[in-house]
Design an enzyme around this catalytic site. Structure first.
Site, PDB file in Angstrom:
ATOM      1  N   ASN A 224       0.879  -1.173   0.000  1.00  0.00           N
ATOM      2  CA  ASN A 224       0.000   0.000   0.000  1.00  0.00           C
ATOM      3  C   ASN A 224       0.916   1.222   0.000  1.00  0.00           C
ATOM      4  O   ASN A 224       1.471   1.584   1.035  1.00  0.00           O
ATOM      5  CB  ASN A 224      -0.895  -0.030   1.251  1.00  0.00           C
ATOM      6  CG  ASN A 224      -1.718   1.234   1.407  1.00  0.00           C
ATOM      7  OD1 ASN A 224      -1.805   2.055   0.489  1.00  0.00           O
ATOM      8  ND2 ASN A 224      -2.335   1.397   2.571  1.00  0.00           N
ATOM      9  N   TRP A 225       1.061   1.816  -1.160  1.00  0.00           N
ATOM     10  CA  TRP A 225       1.994   2.944  -1.285  1.00  0.00           C
ATOM     11  C   TRP A 225       1.476   4.203  -0.591  1.00  0.00           C
ATOM     12  O   TRP A 225       2.221   5.149  -0.399  1.00  0.00           O
ATOM     13  CB  TRP A 225       2.246   3.276  -2.757  1.00  0.00           C
ATOM     14  CG  TRP A 225       3.050   2.258  -3.515  1.00  0.00           C
ATOM     15  CD1 TRP A 225       3.621   1.123  -3.014  1.00  0.00           C
ATOM     16  CD2 TRP A 225       3.373   2.289  -4.923  1.00  0.00           C
ATOM     17  NE1 TRP A 225       4.276   0.450  -4.020  1.00  0.00           N
ATOM     18  CE2 TRP A 225       4.142   1.143  -5.193  1.00  0.00           C
ATOM     19  CE3 TRP A 225       3.081   3.170  -5.960  1.00  0.00           C
ATOM     20  CZ2 TRP A 225       4.625   0.848  -6.467  1.00  0.00           C
ATOM     21  CZ3 TRP A 225       3.549   2.886  -7.231  1.00  0.00           C
ATOM     22  CH2 TRP A 225       4.321   1.737  -7.484  1.00  0.00           C
ATOM     23  N   LYS A 226       0.201   4.230  -0.276  1.00  0.00           N
ATOM     24  CA  LYS A 226      -0.432   5.435   0.287  1.00  0.00           C
ATOM     25  C   LYS A 226      -0.146   6.631  -0.623  1.00  0.00           C
ATOM     26  O   LYS A 226      -0.023   6.447  -1.841  1.00  0.00           O
ATOM     27  CB  LYS A 226       0.039   5.671   1.730  1.00  0.00           C
ATOM     28  CG  LYS A 226      -0.135   4.408   2.586  1.00  0.00           C
ATOM     29  CD  LYS A 226      -0.062   4.647   4.054  1.00  0.00           C
ATOM     30  CE  LYS A 226      -0.284   3.333   4.788  1.00  0.00           C
ATOM     31  NZ  LYS A 226      -0.340   3.491   6.230  1.00  0.00           N
TER      32      LYS A 226
ATOM     33  N   HIS B 234      -9.779   1.494   4.631  1.00  0.00           N
ATOM     34  CA  HIS B 234      -8.518   1.662   5.363  1.00  0.00           C
ATOM     35  C   HIS B 234      -8.764   2.611   6.537  1.00  0.00           C
ATOM     36  O   HIS B 234      -9.538   3.567   6.427  1.00  0.00           O
ATOM     37  CB  HIS B 234      -7.435   2.226   4.430  1.00  0.00           C
ATOM     38  CG  HIS B 234      -6.076   2.171   5.051  1.00  0.00           C
ATOM     39  ND1 HIS B 234      -5.670   3.085   5.979  1.00  0.00           N
ATOM     40  CD2 HIS B 234      -5.051   1.293   4.897  1.00  0.00           C
ATOM     41  CE1 HIS B 234      -4.434   2.766   6.383  1.00  0.00           C
ATOM     42  NE2 HIS B 234      -4.038   1.688   5.733  1.00  0.00           N
TER      43      HIS B 234
ATOM     44  N   GLU C  34      -7.167   4.980   7.652  1.00  0.00           N
ATOM     45  CA  GLU C  34      -6.908   6.398   7.356  1.00  0.00           C
ATOM     46  C   GLU C  34      -8.107   7.023   6.656  1.00  0.00           C
ATOM     47  O   GLU C  34      -8.367   8.217   6.812  1.00  0.00           O
ATOM     48  CB  GLU C  34      -5.622   6.515   6.520  1.00  0.00           C
ATOM     49  CG  GLU C  34      -4.386   6.255   7.387  1.00  0.00           C
ATOM     50  CD  GLU C  34      -3.184   5.699   6.658  1.00  0.00           C
ATOM     51  OE1 GLU C  34      -3.138   5.746   5.423  1.00  0.00           O
ATOM     52  OE2 GLU C  34      -2.275   5.191   7.361  1.00  0.00           O
TER      53      GLU C  34
ATOM     54  N   GLU D 243      -5.849  -4.693  10.408  1.00  0.00           N
ATOM     55  CA  GLU D 243      -4.814  -3.682  10.632  1.00  0.00           C
ATOM     56  C   GLU D 243      -5.116  -2.922  11.920  1.00  0.00           C
ATOM     57  O   GLU D 243      -5.907  -1.962  11.914  1.00  0.00           O
ATOM     58  CB  GLU D 243      -4.788  -2.688   9.463  1.00  0.00           C
ATOM     59  CG  GLU D 243      -4.435  -3.319   8.135  1.00  0.00           C
ATOM     60  CD  GLU D 243      -3.797  -2.303   7.187  1.00  0.00           C
ATOM     61  OE1 GLU D 243      -2.721  -2.608   6.670  1.00  0.00           O
ATOM     62  OE2 GLU D 243      -4.347  -1.214   7.002  1.00  0.00           O
TER      63      GLU D 243
ATOM     64  N   GLY E 253       2.128   2.318  10.725  1.00  0.00           N
ATOM     65  CA  GLY E 253       3.118   3.384  10.566  1.00  0.00           C
ATOM     66  C   GLY E 253       3.810   3.775  11.861  1.00  0.00           C
ATOM     67  O   GLY E 253       4.493   4.788  11.929  1.00  0.00           O
TER      68      GLY E 253
ATOM     69  N   SER F 128       2.934  -2.093  10.329  1.00  0.00           N
ATOM     70  CA  SER F 128       4.380  -2.189  10.587  1.00  0.00           C
ATOM     71  C   SER F 128       4.950  -3.574  10.297  1.00  0.00           C
ATOM     72  O   SER F 128       5.886  -4.006  10.964  1.00  0.00           O
ATOM     73  CB  SER F 128       4.716  -1.741  12.012  1.00  0.00           C
ATOM     74  OG  SER F 128       4.336  -0.382  12.197  1.00  0.00           O
TER      75      SER F 128
ATOM     76  N   GLY G  14       2.605  -1.148   4.255  1.00  0.00           N
ATOM     77  CA  GLY G  14       2.704   0.271   3.945  1.00  0.00           C
ATOM     78  C   GLY G  14       4.144   0.676   3.718  1.00  0.00           C
ATOM     79  O   GLY G  14       4.715   0.474   2.642  1.00  0.00           O
ATOM     80  N   GLY G  15       4.767   1.241   4.748  1.00  0.00           N
ATOM     81  CA  GLY G  15       6.120   1.792   4.645  1.00  0.00           C
ATOM     82  C   GLY G  15       7.120   0.872   3.948  1.00  0.00           C
ATOM     83  O   GLY G  15       7.882   1.302   3.070  1.00  0.00           O
TER      84      GLY G  15
HETATM   85  P1  PGA Z   1       2.508   0.303   7.619  1.00  0.00           P
HETATM   86  O1  PGA Z   1       1.071   0.538   6.937  1.00  0.00           O
HETATM   87  O2  PGA Z   1       3.034  -1.000   7.079  1.00  0.00           O
HETATM   88  O3  PGA Z   1       3.329   1.480   7.200  1.00  0.00           O
HETATM   89  O4  PGA Z   1       2.273   0.246   9.091  1.00  0.00           O
HETATM   90  C1  PGA Z   1       0.192  -0.524   6.684  1.00  0.00           C
HETATM   91  C2  PGA Z   1      -1.102   0.001   6.110  1.00  0.00           C
HETATM   92  O5  PGA Z   1      -1.563   1.065   6.574  1.00  0.00           O
HETATM   93  O6  PGA Z   1      -1.688  -0.602   5.194  1.00  0.00           O
END
Ligand code: PGA
Length: 248
Positions: free
Chosen positions: A9-11, A94, A96, A165, A171, A209, A230-231
């Site tokens: 997930n590049w966000k 998600h 967010e 999640e 993050g 994470s 994500g990251g």
């Molecule tokens: P993260 O994000 O791996 O940076 O914690 C995961 C996500 O929000 O899908």
């Protein structure tokens, strides 16, 4: 499900130049990976992914999808539009988007429905906040979030992917322990079993994470079928290490 599924997930990250480098490195590095691999990119880069990843093992997806079919919804992107760009997956709900864009369980359920109707696999995200975990509400929250999607989508539910999640792990560098993640995954699996004759088709991903160092122990859990990353999906070496951990 057969074989693990790793989804990046590049966000809101990337650029034409950076994506080109990343996708080239990932598609080259996939080599003999036996798991399924996808990246969910900002929508403006889906055409680029279609061009760079077509013919490779790498699949691609969107990070959101409209709950509406078409019409006067400025700024929204329909499932049919995303489909034209070869999109296989769409993340829905998600945390967010739930947090910053006010997406309710009902909206998330409708988004999943739109995706399914267009042949796109929704990756339905569920997860509790730190306060909800600390007050003992984890089970209630994730079950409520998933129940809305089950209720709206009926027997099509066997075609979705679910990502657990925990919001406090996204993050933050704080990963759920493999045992904590497995505990919630087992609950979700039981809920899905009660809702469909084909619960085995549904991949249950862990996200929050996940990285090269902790992927193997999380992916070794019984009910963890893959990861939403994500990251660590923004660096090809990190992402490929997770893919390698999922290919054993
Ligand atoms: P993260 O994000 O791996 O940076 O914690 C995961 C996500 O929000 O899908």
């Amino acid at each position: 499900m057969s074989g693990k599924l790793i989804v990046g997930n590049w966000k809101m990250n990337g650029s034409l130049a950076a994506n080109q480098e990343l996708v080239r490195a990932v598609t080259t590095g996939l080599g003999t990976a036996t798991c399924k691999v996808a990246v969910c990119a900002p929508a403006v880069y889906l055409l680029q992914l279609q061009q760079l990843a077509a013919g490779s093992q790498l699949m691609w997806g969107a990070q959101d999808i409209s709950a509406h079919e078409q019409g006067a919804y400025t700024g929204e992107l329909s499932a049919a539009m995303l489909r034209e760009f070869g999109v296989r997956f769409a993340i829905v709900g998600h945390s967010e988007r739930r947090q910053y864009h006010g997406e309710t369980d009902a909206v998330v359920a409708t988004k999943a429905q739109r995706a399914l109707a267009a042949g796109i696999t929704p990756i339905v995200c569920v997860g509790e906040s730190l306060a909800e975990r600390e007050t003992g509400h984890t089970e209630e929250v994730v079950k409520r979030q998933l129940a809305a999607v089950i209720h709206t989508n009926g027997h099509c539910i066997s075609e979705i992917v679910v990502a657990y999640e925990p919001v406090w792990a996204i993050g933050t560098g704080k990963t759920a322990s493999p045992e904590q993640a497995q505990q919630v995954h087992a609950l979700l699996r039981a809920q899905l079993k009660a809702a469909t004759e084909h619960p085995e088709r549904i991949a249950l991903l862990y996200g929050g994470s996940m990285n090269a160092a902790n992927a193997a122990s999380l992916l070794a859990q019984n009910d963890i079928d893959g990861g939403l990353i994500g990251g660590a999906s923004l660096k090809s070496t990190d992402f490929l290490s997770i893919v390698a951990a999922a290919s054993h």
